[in-house]
Design a protein around this motif. Sequence first.
Motif, PDB file in Angstrom:
ATOM      1  N   VAL A 142       0.850  -1.193   0.000  1.00  0.00           N
ATOM      2  CA  VAL A 142       0.000   0.000   0.000  1.00  0.00           C
ATOM      3  C   VAL A 142       0.883   1.240   0.000  1.00  0.00           C
ATOM      4  CG1 VAL A 142      -1.806   1.301   1.206  1.00  0.00           C
ATOM      5  CG2 VAL A 142      -1.822  -1.211   1.279  1.00  0.00           C
ATOM      6  N   TRP A 143       0.559   2.176  -0.868  1.00  0.00           N
ATOM      7  CA  TRP A 143       1.276   3.444  -0.932  1.00  0.00           C
ATOM      8  C   TRP A 143       0.272   4.594  -0.912  1.00  0.00           C
ATOM      9  CZ3 TRP A 143       1.994  -0.539  -4.444  1.00  0.00           C
ATOM     10  CH2 TRP A 143       3.227  -1.223  -4.383  1.00  0.00           C
ATOM     11  N   LEU A 144       0.706   5.730  -0.393  1.00  0.00           N
ATOM     12  CA  LEU A 144      -0.030   6.985  -0.544  1.00  0.00           C
ATOM     13  C   LEU A 144       0.637   7.732  -1.692  1.00  0.00           C
ATOM     14  CD1 LEU A 144      -2.191   9.004   0.447  1.00  0.00           C
ATOM     15  CD2 LEU A 144      -0.464   9.927   2.021  1.00  0.00           C
ATOM     16  N   ILE A 145      -0.136   8.090  -2.702  1.00  0.00           N
ATOM     17  CA  ILE A 145       0.417   8.688  -3.913  1.00  0.00           C
ATOM     18  C   ILE A 145       0.644  10.185  -3.721  1.00  0.00           C
ATOM     19  CG2 ILE A 145       0.055   9.102  -6.378  1.00  0.00           C
ATOM     20  CD1 ILE A 145      -1.787   6.624  -6.361  1.00  0.00           C
ATOM     21  N   ASN A 201       5.475   7.371  -4.680  1.00  0.00           N
ATOM     22  CA  ASN A 201       4.690   6.544  -3.771  1.00  0.00           C
ATOM     23  C   ASN A 201       5.320   6.489  -2.381  1.00  0.00           C
ATOM     24  OD1 ASN A 201       2.856   5.918  -5.812  1.00  0.00           O
ATOM     25  ND2 ASN A 201       3.990   4.094  -6.440  1.00  0.00           N
ATOM     26  N   PHE A 202       4.548   6.922  -1.401  1.00  0.00           N
ATOM     27  CA  PHE A 202       4.945   6.885   0.006  1.00  0.00           C
ATOM     28  C   PHE A 202       4.482   5.560   0.592  1.00  0.00           C
ATOM     29  CE2 PHE A 202       3.592   8.740   4.389  1.00  0.00           C
ATOM     30  CZ  PHE A 202       4.694   8.175   4.996  1.00  0.00           C
ATOM     31  N   GLY A 203       5.432   4.700   0.937  1.00  0.00           N
ATOM     32  CA  GLY A 203       5.091   3.357   1.393  1.00  0.00           C
ATOM     33  C   GLY A 203       4.386   3.331   2.739  1.00  0.00           C
ATOM     34  N   ILE A 204       3.233   2.673   2.785  1.00  0.00           N
ATOM     35  CA  ILE A 204       2.467   2.491   4.031  1.00  0.00           C
ATOM     36  C   ILE A 204       2.618   1.054   4.525  1.00  0.00           C
ATOM     37  CG2 ILE A 204       0.222   2.707   5.129  1.00  0.00           C
ATOM     38  CD1 ILE A 204       1.361   5.349   4.032  1.00  0.00           C
TER      39      ILE A 204
END
Length: 208
Positions: A49-52, A63-66
């Motif tokens: 899951v990433w926050l774009i 992409n900020f890795g969650i």
Amino acid sequence: MFSTLLIHWTITPATAPQPLINCNRCSGVKAYRSSGKFRVNANGKRIDVWLIYRCVDCDNSWNFGIFERCNRRDIEPALLQALESNDPALARRHAFDIVALRNQVGRVEAFADVAVRKRLVGGARQTATALELQLGLDMPTSLRLDRLLAGELGISRSRLQALEERRLLAVDPDGAKALRKPARQGVTIRIDLAGEPDREAIIRAAGG
């Protein structure tokens, strides 16, 4: 005899921190802002899951890795649903996680603009000679405590320092030098206004 007015301030940062990333389209380091959208990639039982994020200039994505290679069973169904539906509150919480951002990219630009909601908790305005301000933060902020107090109370930072030096202003639990530090959750500020000529104006500005 002191009559203390108790007021709770809820502080909400207005602008999420922006990671500074080398943009391959702009050929330089650029600020990226959260799109508020998640990308969920499932590969068998594993989920990423990433926050774009988007470059503020060219809209290039990062992409900020969650979650990385996380077992689907380790993610609560409600959380997975929130991620897949781009829940705004969840996206905002991750966008304001400056510690996690710094761990991934190093350089992050923080912003000090906030909104403050003020709620009277106890005491009588008419007889109050002291203030007790209780701080609650929706998200961490980089705004220094003295800048927050000066802006909301309508007094200068030098006067705040003078009040502290005269022991008419105290910050708990941070104590010494707390005014120069960012405002934090759970901090309480006590100000003795008994001898101040603009006592009523300060009390009104505080939310009393």
